[in-house]
Scaffold this active site. Structure first.
Site, short mmCIF file in Angstrom:
data_model
loop_
_atom_site.label_atom_id
_atom_site.label_comp_id
_atom_site.label_asym_id
_atom_site.label_seq_id
_atom_site.Cartn_x
_atom_site.Cartn_y
_atom_site.Cartn_z
N ASN A 15 0.83 -1.26 0.04
CA ASN A 15 0.18 0.18 -0.08
C ASN A 15 0.84 1.28 0.00
O ASN A 15 1.53 1.42 1.02
CB ASN A 15 -0.76 0.00 1.30
CG ASN A 15 -1.93 1.12 1.41
OD1 ASN A 15 -1.85 2.09 0.27
ND2 ASN A 15 -2.31 1.50 2.61
N LYS A 17 0.28 4.34 -0.31
CA LYS A 17 -0.65 5.59 0.12
C LYS A 17 -0.24 6.79 -0.84
O LYS A 17 -0.08 6.39 -2.04
CB LYS A 17 -0.13 5.78 1.57
CG LYS A 17 -0.28 4.59 2.27
CD LYS A 17 -0.23 4.72 3.89
CE LYS A 17 -0.38 3.31 4.57
NZ LYS A 17 -0.15 3.60 5.94
N HIS A 95 -9.79 1.06 4.19
CA HIS A 95 -8.55 1.31 5.00
C HIS A 95 -8.89 2.35 6.20
O HIS A 95 -9.77 3.05 6.14
CB HIS A 95 -7.38 1.70 4.10
CG HIS A 95 -6.14 1.88 4.78
ND1 HIS A 95 -5.70 2.80 5.61
CD2 HIS A 95 -5.07 0.87 4.86
CE1 HIS A 95 -4.55 2.39 6.13
NE2 HIS A 95 -4.07 1.30 5.50
N GLU A 97 -7.22 4.65 7.39
CA GLU A 97 -7.02 5.97 6.91
C GLU A 97 -8.27 6.76 6.13
O GLU A 97 -8.43 7.86 6.37
CB GLU A 97 -5.69 6.41 6.21
CG GLU A 97 -4.58 6.35 6.85
CD GLU A 97 -3.29 5.63 6.23
OE1 GLU A 97 -3.14 5.65 5.19
OE2 GLU A 97 -2.39 5.20 7.29
N GLU A 169 -5.76 -4.77 10.34
CA GLU A 169 -4.69 -3.66 10.67
C GLU A 169 -5.25 -2.85 11.73
O GLU A 169 -5.90 -2.04 11.71
CB GLU A 169 -4.81 -2.81 9.36
CG GLU A 169 -4.15 -3.55 8.11
CD GLU A 169 -3.50 -2.58 7.15
OE1 GLU A 169 -2.41 -2.72 6.73
OE2 GLU A 169 -4.22 -1.40 7.03
N GLY A 175 1.85 2.70 10.78
CA GLY A 175 3.03 3.74 10.48
C GLY A 175 3.35 4.50 11.66
O GLY A 175 4.08 5.47 11.85
N SER A 212 2.91 -1.70 10.38
CA SER A 212 4.35 -1.63 10.84
C SER A 212 5.30 -3.02 10.57
O SER A 212 5.96 -3.49 11.24
CB SER A 212 4.76 -1.29 12.08
OG SER A 212 4.17 0.12 12.46
P1 PGA Z 1 2.42 0.40 7.68
O1 PGA Z 1 1.13 0.83 6.83
O2 PGA Z 1 3.15 -0.58 7.23
O3 PGA Z 1 3.30 2.01 7.11
O4 PGA Z 1 2.15 0.59 9.07
C1 PGA Z 1 0.35 -0.25 6.56
C2 PGA Z 1 -1.12 0.08 6.17
O5 PGA Z 1 -1.36 0.99 6.32
O6 PGA Z 1 -1.63 -0.77 5.18
#
Ligand code: PGA
Length: 251
Positions: A15, A17, A95, A97, A169, A175, A212
């Protein structure tokens, strides 16, 4: 393709983003194409402006969000139908976000899934609890309510194929560098597996972990039952780190 008749497919999903220009995406695709694929299914979720780069490649890809209407007066949205025409067979739905920063509701998420299924696309539905929900002991309840809202009216045909991947998640792990413990991941993946089974989804439905994920933790997490791969943000932006995650999933 991996996965026997009974096991879910092993998937490593990237992903990106809101990162990378088309030129940077092209450089990545060129480098990635030279790397050994290790029998995993890789899927990329670039930002919409980099979709063209993927449409010219042989890689599996999807958008990070598509609207539930195909076309019309919906300024700023992206069409799943157009992505499909460009060769996309995947889409991220719900997601965290999108849920938190863009206030996407359960009802919209359900409609976006239905739209993907109408096109015979494979959605990755993201679910997960916030830190305060975890601290209040509501994690399993939150997972259940997100899954029921999104999948309660799923057509039988998609349950059998299955035309669905779920990503667990935890919002507090995305993140932040804080990865969920193996016990936490195990508990949540088992719960998701049971809910999907009760809803009639095939046991071959892949359940990914995200939050992460890095080369250092991918090996241990990938050995857990009902973890069939990862949805990776930050560590998917470089070919080296993505391939190290892939290698550690094999060991
Ligand atoms: P990250 O993001 O690996 O940077 O924690 C995962 C995601 O949001 O799918």
């Amino acid at each position: 393709m991996t996965g026997s008749m009974t096991n879910p497919k092993k998937i490593l999903a990237a992903n990106w983003k809101l990162n990378k220009s088309p030129r940077e995406a092209q450089n990545f695709v060129t480098d990635f194409s030279k790397a050994e694929k290790l029998g995993l299914d890789f899927v990329f979720f670039p930002s919409a402006l980099c979709a063209e780069v993927f449409s010219r490649s042989k890689l599996e890809w999807g958008l990070q969000n598509t609207y539930f209407e195909n076309s019309g007066a919906f300024t700023g949205e992206n069409s799943a139908g157009v992505a499909y025409e460009m060769g996309s067979r995947w889409v991220l739905v719900g997601h965290s976000e999108r849920r938190t920063l863009f206030h996407e509701s359960d009802a919209e998420i359900e409609k976006k899934l239905q739209r993907a299924w109408n096109l015979n696309m494979q959605p990755i539905l993201c679910v997960g609890e916030t830190l305060s929900e975890r601290e209040n002991g509501q994690t399993l309840q939150v997972l259940k309510s997100q899954l029921m809202a999104a999948l309660g009216n799923a057509p039988e045909s998609v349950k059998v194929q299955p035309l669905l991947t779920v990503a667990y998640e935890p919002v507090w792990a995305i993140g932040t560098g804080k990865v969920a413990t193996t016990a936490q991941v195990q508990e949540c993946h088992l719960e998701i597996f049971k809910i999907l089974k009760n809803l009639g989804f095939s046991e071959k439905t892949s359940i990914l972990y995200g939050g992460s994920v890095k080369p250092e933790n991918a090996g241990e997490l990938s050995k857990l039952p009902h973890v069939s791969g990862f949805l990776v943000g930050g560590a998917s932006l470089k070919v080296d780190s993505l391939m190290s995650i892939a290698k550690n999933m094999q060991n």
